[in-house]
Motif scaffolding. Structure first.
Motif, PDB file in Angstrom:
ATOM      1  N   TYR A   1       0.844  -1.189   0.000  1.00  0.00           N
ATOM      2  CA  TYR A   1       0.000   0.000   0.000  1.00  0.00           C
ATOM      3  C   TYR A   1       0.882   1.242   0.000  1.00  0.00           C
ATOM      4  O   TYR A   1       2.050   1.183   0.380  1.00  0.00           O
ATOM      5  CB  TYR A   1      -0.885   0.027   1.249  1.00  0.00           C
ATOM      6  N   THR A   2       0.281   2.365  -0.339  1.00  0.00           N
ATOM      7  CA  THR A   2       1.030   3.624  -0.234  1.00  0.00           C
ATOM      8  C   THR A   2       1.088   4.040   1.230  1.00  0.00           C
ATOM      9  O   THR A   2       0.054   4.164   1.897  1.00  0.00           O
ATOM     10  CB  THR A   2       0.347   4.731  -1.062  1.00  0.00           C
ATOM     11  N   GLU A   3       2.307   4.182   1.724  1.00  0.00           N
ATOM     12  CA  GLU A   3       2.523   4.565   3.117  1.00  0.00           C
ATOM     13  C   GLU A   3       3.159   5.954   3.169  1.00  0.00           C
ATOM     14  O   GLU A   3       4.035   6.268   2.377  1.00  0.00           O
ATOM     15  CB  GLU A   3       3.451   3.562   3.810  1.00  0.00           C
ATOM     16  N   TYR A   4       2.687   6.757   4.116  1.00  0.00           N
ATOM     17  CA  TYR A   4       3.251   8.088   4.340  1.00  0.00           C
ATOM     18  C   TYR A   4       4.168   8.024   5.553  1.00  0.00           C
ATOM     19  O   TYR A   4       3.790   7.484   6.598  1.00  0.00           O
ATOM     20  CB  TYR A   4       2.135   9.114   4.563  1.00  0.00           C
ATOM     21  N   TRP A   5       5.336   8.607   5.393  1.00  0.00           N
ATOM     22  CA  TRP A   5       6.349   8.514   6.443  1.00  0.00           C
ATOM     23  C   TRP A   5       6.648   9.888   7.034  1.00  0.00           C
ATOM     24  O   TRP A   5       6.606  10.891   6.334  1.00  0.00           O
ATOM     25  CB  TRP A   5       7.667   8.006   5.864  1.00  0.00           C
ATOM     26  N   LYS A   6       7.012   9.874   8.286  1.00  0.00           N
ATOM     27  CA  LYS A   6       7.564  11.075   8.898  1.00  0.00           C
ATOM     28  C   LYS A   6       8.551  10.585   9.978  1.00  0.00           C
ATOM     29  O   LYS A   6       8.216   9.695  10.763  1.00  0.00           O
ATOM     30  CB  LYS A   6       6.459  11.918   9.528  1.00  0.00           C
ATOM     31  N   ALA A   7       9.749  11.144   9.959  1.00  0.00           N
ATOM     32  CA  ALA A   7      10.768  10.688  10.915  1.00  0.00           C
ATOM     33  C   ALA A   7      11.398  11.890  11.595  1.00  0.00           C
ATOM     34  O   ALA A   7      11.520  12.967  11.002  1.00  0.00           O
ATOM     35  CB  ALA A   7      11.823   9.853  10.193  1.00  0.00           C
ATOM     36  N   TYR A   8      11.764  11.691  12.842  1.00  0.00           N
ATOM     37  CA  TYR A   8      12.268  12.786  13.682  1.00  0.00           C
ATOM     38  C   TYR A   8      13.501  12.329  14.473  1.00  0.00           C
ATOM     39  O   TYR A   8      13.614  11.150  14.821  1.00  0.00           O
ATOM     40  CB  TYR A   8      11.240  13.193  14.743  1.00  0.00           C
ATOM     41  N   ILE A   9      14.346  13.264  14.803  1.00  0.00           N
ATOM     42  CA  ILE A   9      15.386  13.035  15.821  1.00  0.00           C
ATOM     43  C   ILE A   9      15.409  14.257  16.741  1.00  0.00           C
ATOM     44  O   ILE A   9      15.400  15.392  16.269  1.00  0.00           O
ATOM     45  CB  ILE A   9      16.777  12.800  15.192  1.00  0.00           C
ATOM     46  N   ASP A  10      15.414  13.986  18.037  1.00  0.00           N
ATOM     47  CA  ASP A  10      15.468  15.072  19.032  1.00  0.00           C
ATOM     48  C   ASP A  10      16.929  15.514  19.187  1.00  0.00           C
ATOM     49  O   ASP A  10      17.607  15.158  20.151  1.00  0.00           O
ATOM     50  CB  ASP A  10      14.895  14.561  20.366  1.00  0.00           C
ATOM     51  N   TRP A  11      17.375  16.288  18.203  1.00  0.00           N
ATOM     52  CA  TRP A  11      18.799  16.635  18.129  1.00  0.00           C
ATOM     53  C   TRP A  11      19.316  17.330  19.377  1.00  0.00           C
ATOM     54  O   TRP A  11      20.471  17.153  19.754  1.00  0.00           O
ATOM     55  CB  TRP A  11      19.066  17.555  16.929  1.00  0.00           C
ATOM     56  N   ASN A  12      18.505  18.179  19.985  1.00  0.00           N
ATOM     57  CA  ASN A  12      19.017  18.909  21.165  1.00  0.00           C
ATOM     58  C   ASN A  12      18.627  18.230  22.474  1.00  0.00           C
ATOM     59  O   ASN A  12      18.845  18.765  23.544  1.00  0.00           O
ATOM     60  CB  ASN A  12      18.570  20.374  21.145  1.00  0.00           C
ATOM     61  N   ARG A  13      18.043  17.052  22.368  1.00  0.00           N
ATOM     62  CA  ARG A  13      17.671  16.232  23.525  1.00  0.00           C
ATOM     63  C   ARG A  13      16.923  17.034  24.590  1.00  0.00           C
ATOM     64  O   ARG A  13      17.222  16.985  25.774  1.00  0.00           O
ATOM     65  CB  ARG A  13      18.907  15.575  24.160  1.00  0.00           C
ATOM     66  N   ASP A  14      15.925  17.789  24.128  1.00  0.00           N
ATOM     67  CA  ASP A  14      15.107  18.485  25.124  1.00  0.00           C
ATOM     68  C   ASP A  14      13.748  17.815  25.278  1.00  0.00           C
ATOM     69  O   ASP A  14      12.826  18.376  25.846  1.00  0.00           O
ATOM     70  CB  ASP A  14      14.978  19.973  24.784  1.00  0.00           C
ATOM     71  N   GLY A  15      13.621  16.594  24.752  1.00  0.00           N
ATOM     72  CA  GLY A  15      12.403  15.830  24.994  1.00  0.00           C
ATOM     73  C   GLY A  15      11.285  16.093  24.012  1.00  0.00           C
ATOM     74  O   GLY A  15      10.174  15.605  24.204  1.00  0.00           O
ATOM     75  N   ASP A  16      11.543  16.880  22.954  1.00  0.00           N
ATOM     76  CA  ASP A  16      10.503  17.054  21.937  1.00  0.00           C
ATOM     77  C   ASP A  16      11.116  16.916  20.541  1.00  0.00           C
ATOM     78  O   ASP A  16      12.329  16.808  20.387  1.00  0.00           O
ATOM     79  CB  ASP A  16       9.785  18.399  22.096  1.00  0.00           C
ATOM     80  N   PHE A  17      10.223  16.874  19.550  1.00  0.00           N
ATOM     81  CA  PHE A  17      10.678  16.814  18.157  1.00  0.00           C
ATOM     82  C   PHE A  17      10.264  18.087  17.424  1.00  0.00           C
ATOM     83  O   PHE A  17       9.993  18.066  16.228  1.00  0.00           O
ATOM     84  CB  PHE A  17      10.062  15.599  17.453  1.00  0.00           C
TER      85      PHE A  17
ATOM     86  N   LEU B   1      20.351   9.807  21.537  1.00  0.00           N
ATOM     87  CA  LEU B   1      19.212  10.653  21.174  1.00  0.00           C
ATOM     88  C   LEU B   1      18.072   9.772  20.682  1.00  0.00           C
ATOM     89  O   LEU B   1      18.288   8.696  20.147  1.00  0.00           O
ATOM     90  CB  LEU B   1      19.599  11.628  20.047  1.00  0.00           C
ATOM     91  N   ARG B   2      16.854  10.292  20.825  1.00  0.00           N
ATOM     92  CA  ARG B   2      15.686   9.540  20.379  1.00  0.00           C
ATOM     93  C   ARG B   2      15.350   9.855  18.926  1.00  0.00           C
ATOM     94  O   ARG B   2      15.299  11.018  18.532  1.00  0.00           O
ATOM     95  CB  ARG B   2      14.480   9.854  21.253  1.00  0.00           C
ATOM     96  N   MET B   3      15.134   8.785  18.175  1.00  0.00           N
ATOM     97  CA  MET B   3      14.630   8.939  16.804  1.00  0.00           C
ATOM     98  C   MET B   3      13.250   8.284  16.754  1.00  0.00           C
ATOM     99  O   MET B   3      13.041   7.222  17.336  1.00  0.00           O
ATOM    100  CB  MET B   3      15.560   8.233  15.808  1.00  0.00           C
ATOM    101  N   ARG B   4      12.302   8.939  16.118  1.00  0.00           N
ATOM    102  CA  ARG B   4      10.958   8.371  15.961  1.00  0.00           C
ATOM    103  C   ARG B   4      10.635   8.258  14.486  1.00  0.00           C
ATOM    104  O   ARG B   4      10.825   9.220  13.734  1.00  0.00           O
ATOM    105  CB  ARG B   4       9.923   9.236  16.673  1.00  0.00           C
ATOM    106  N   VAL B   5      10.147   7.087  14.095  1.00  0.00           N
ATOM    107  CA  VAL B   5       9.758   6.869  12.700  1.00  0.00           C
ATOM    108  C   VAL B   5       8.281   6.490  12.684  1.00  0.00           C
ATOM    109  O   VAL B   5       7.881   5.515  13.331  1.00  0.00           O
ATOM    110  CB  VAL B   5      10.598   5.740  12.053  1.00  0.00           C
ATOM    111  N   ALA B   6       7.479   7.292  11.978  1.00  0.00           N
ATOM    112  CA  ALA B   6       6.048   7.023  11.868  1.00  0.00           C
ATOM    113  C   ALA B   6       5.708   6.675  10.418  1.00  0.00           C
ATOM    114  O   ALA B   6       6.178   7.331   9.494  1.00  0.00           O
ATOM    115  CB  ALA B   6       5.241   8.240  12.316  1.00  0.00           C
TER     116      ALA B   6
END
Ligand SMILES: [Ca+2]
Ligand SMILES: [Ca+2]
Length: 219
Positions: free
Chosen positions: A20-36, A67-72
């Protein structure tokens, strides 16, 4: 990942049947302040039915350490923000390790980190405290005992001596206590977490010249 370098990442969707067609969004909290939410923390957006190749430019002023990376990945629609809820797709968190960036900021100092990121074009170096300890990396954190029986601790010590490494719960009960021969400068130790229940703990380093705690989350 080396600060200032480019790293290639491949995101591969898995399907039970047809693609199926999947939409992606990925993040890394580069400054490690707990948000993206900070500039440059969305590292990829795209869609397709097959693997996506992503070139990640690691900022020179990224925080060093874990650091946290999130892949959606979401079917048919963009996953929205990093904490968006949706039905068809998957969100996975990973830990990435950056070296050569800024000195690690202690979790308690995270709120000040946004400001620090702006003044951080100044090159920074790993410092050795004149006394006591400084955590440089704790990983994996959060940790799952199903996957990892130990957590690695990297820290710098101002003294070469036998120190105590303890794990405590938030009520201050000591759950484990071990001795470690610390060297002046960089050290690496590990802590057995295989018997800890899910929850938030404190890892504490205790020496004659100081002590330092770090938060540990067991999932
Ligand atoms: Ca951030
Ligand atoms: Ca922020």
């Amino acid at each position: 990942m080396q600060a200032g370098s480019n790293v290639t990442l491949t995101l591969t969707p898995g399907f039970a049947g047809q693609a199926y067609t999947e939409y992606w969004k990925a993040y890394i909290d580069w400054n490690r302040d707990g948000d993206f939410d900070d500039a440059g923390e969305v590292i990829f957006q795209g869609n397709g039915t097959s693997a996506q190749t992503v070139t990640v430019a690691v900022p020179v002023n990224a925080a060093s350490g874990a650091l946290r990376m999130r892949v959606a990945m979401r079917w048919d629609l963009s996953p929205g923000g990093p904490c968006c809820i949706f039905y068809y797709g998957e969100v996975e968190d990973y830990t990435v390790y950056v070296q050569g960036g800024n000195i690690r900021v202690a979790p308690g100092a995270a709120a000040a980190n946004d400001d620090q990121a702006q003044q951080s074009s100044v090159a920074t170096v790993e410092t050795t405290p004149t006394s006591g300890f400084e955590f440089t990396a704790t990983y994996p954190n959060p940790v799952s005992p199903v996957v990892n029986s130990k957590v690695n601790l990297e820290f710098r010590s101002g003294a070469g001596e036998t120190i105590t490494i303890r794990v405590m719960d938030f009520s201050g009960h000591v759950l484990t206590s071990t001795l470690f021969e610390a060297q002046i400068g960089g050290n690496r130790a590990s802590v057995d977490i295989s018997r800890l229940a899910a929850g938030t703990y404190l890892i504490e380093l205790i020496g004659t010249t100081g002590r330092r705690t770090e938060k540990l989350i067991v999932q």
